[in-house]
Design an enzyme around this catalytic site. Sequence first.
Site, PDB file in Angstrom:
ATOM      1  N   GLU A 149      -0.172   0.265  -5.554  1.00  0.00           N
ATOM      2  CA  GLU A 149      -1.044   1.359  -5.114  1.00  0.00           C
ATOM      3  C   GLU A 149      -2.309   1.347  -5.956  1.00  0.00           C
ATOM      4  O   GLU A 149      -2.252   1.460  -7.176  1.00  0.00           O
ATOM      5  CB  GLU A 149      -0.339   2.714  -5.208  1.00  0.00           C
ATOM      6  CG  GLU A 149      -1.204   3.877  -4.764  1.00  0.00           C
ATOM      7  CD  GLU A 149      -1.835   3.664  -3.385  1.00  0.00           C
ATOM      8  OE1 GLU A 149      -3.072   3.778  -3.288  1.00  0.00           O
ATOM      9  OE2 GLU A 149      -1.082   3.375  -2.426  1.00  0.00           O
TER      10      GLU A 149
ATOM     11  N   HIS B 234       0.874  -1.183   0.000  1.00  0.00           N
ATOM     12  CA  HIS B 234       0.000   0.000   0.000  1.00  0.00           C
ATOM     13  C   HIS B 234       0.910   1.231   0.000  1.00  0.00           C
ATOM     14  O   HIS B 234       1.041   1.934   1.002  1.00  0.00           O
ATOM     15  CB  HIS B 234      -0.924   0.002   1.217  1.00  0.00           C
ATOM     16  CG  HIS B 234      -1.875  -1.163   1.244  1.00  0.00           C
ATOM     17  ND1 HIS B 234      -1.479  -2.430   1.603  1.00  0.00           N
ATOM     18  CD2 HIS B 234      -3.201  -1.239   0.951  1.00  0.00           C
ATOM     19  CE1 HIS B 234      -2.528  -3.247   1.537  1.00  0.00           C
ATOM     20  NE2 HIS B 234      -3.582  -2.553   1.140  1.00  0.00           N
TER      21      HIS B 234
ATOM     22  N   SER C  94       6.620   5.361   2.330  1.00  0.00           N
ATOM     23  CA  SER C  94       7.340   4.085   2.429  1.00  0.00           C
ATOM     24  C   SER C  94       8.131   3.727   1.170  1.00  0.00           C
ATOM     25  O   SER C  94       9.256   3.207   1.282  1.00  0.00           O
ATOM     26  CB  SER C  94       6.387   2.959   2.811  1.00  0.00           C
ATOM     27  OG  SER C  94       5.262   2.901   1.964  1.00  0.00           O
TER      28      SER C  94
ATOM     29  N   ASP D  33       0.675  -2.278   4.797  1.00  0.00           N
ATOM     30  CA  ASP D  33       0.328  -1.044   5.508  1.00  0.00           C
ATOM     31  C   ASP D  33      -0.976  -0.454   4.962  1.00  0.00           C
ATOM     32  O   ASP D  33      -0.989   0.638   4.406  1.00  0.00           O
ATOM     33  CB  ASP D  33       1.499  -0.051   5.341  1.00  0.00           C
ATOM     34  CG  ASP D  33       1.206   1.303   5.958  1.00  0.00           C
ATOM     35  OD1 ASP D  33       0.381   1.368   6.876  1.00  0.00           O
ATOM     36  OD2 ASP D  33       1.810   2.294   5.498  1.00  0.00           O
TER      37      ASP D  33
ATOM     38  N   ASP E 131      -4.614  -3.898  -6.392  1.00  0.00           N
ATOM     39  CA  ASP E 131      -4.704  -4.287  -4.993  1.00  0.00           C
ATOM     40  C   ASP E 131      -3.404  -4.961  -4.551  1.00  0.00           C
ATOM     41  O   ASP E 131      -2.959  -5.937  -5.156  1.00  0.00           O
ATOM     42  CB  ASP E 131      -5.885  -5.239  -4.795  1.00  0.00           C
ATOM     43  CG  ASP E 131      -5.960  -5.761  -3.379  1.00  0.00           C
ATOM     44  OD1 ASP E 131      -6.316  -4.985  -2.481  1.00  0.00           O
ATOM     45  OD2 ASP E 131      -5.648  -6.947  -3.170  1.00  0.00           O
ATOM     46  N   GLY E 132      -2.805  -4.436  -3.495  1.00  0.00           N
ATOM     47  CA  GLY E 132      -1.495  -4.913  -3.089  1.00  0.00           C
ATOM     48  C   GLY E 132      -1.500  -6.275  -2.423  1.00  0.00           C
ATOM     49  O   GLY E 132      -0.524  -7.025  -2.543  1.00  0.00           O
TER      50      GLY E 132
END
Length: 279
Positions: A121, A42, A103, A166, A145-146
Amino acid sequence: MLSYLHGFHAGNFADVQKHGALSLVLSMMQSKASGIACFDTHAGSALYDLHSERARKTAEADSGIQRVWQARASLKSPDWQPLLDILAQCNPGQAGLVNYPGSPAWFRQCLRPQDDLTAFELHPAEGEHLARWADSGRLRVIRQDGLAGLLRHLPPRQPRLLVLIDPSYEVKTEYQEVARTLEKAWQKCRHGVYLIWYPILANGAHEALTSAVKTGGVRKVLTSEVRLRKPPERGMTGSGLLVVNPPWGFDTRFTAMLNEVAGDPVLNLSHHMDWLVPE
């Protein structure tokens, strides 16, 4: 799920905990020469303007990373230095902190030639910003979708693995979804190091995640939780991290880092670390 923007919260006390742990784990893993496949499920934006309207609306960095930066001369643990160096690189010529790295920026600043990063992301605007920023051949941005994307990319070709999970947890089912994804990822790559962040709220919603991991199959899970001594009426009262397969000595070194900033002049919080699941 797609309404959350980390720009409102960048540099808060939870980011200090999360990125402090990420910086330390990377440093410890890179003491060995073999390559590391890094995944950020994320990723958000790569860089946040702490003077922006979004950041100033909450001003959370003022009681988070800004206080750590102001206290940097008194920090004795050498494990703070990589984090402080990256902050300095993101703020050249600035007296204070204006830019705060997300991050993916923390990852990229630390990558060696033998390492690489895959950043996921799903948010359209954040994903577009991240894709424009990512100009390194060792950084791959995937706008999907991570959690699902991570599972499709495991096991990696590199001999070692580091994953940061995250999410925003805007939807309550994300706690269980993260626990399920972690177990599936661990089954694919049991030697990997996994960092899972979660918010601590007054309603105890995070216990759905910690309970599921505790009763599941994943082994060697360390938990780090910080709690504000003066929590707000609304929002997070604390911040948690699950660390699967932490490098040897991580618990002692990370506790020493957080103890230096836990007092009233800096973050004014308490820190507790223990094994959620032993080996």
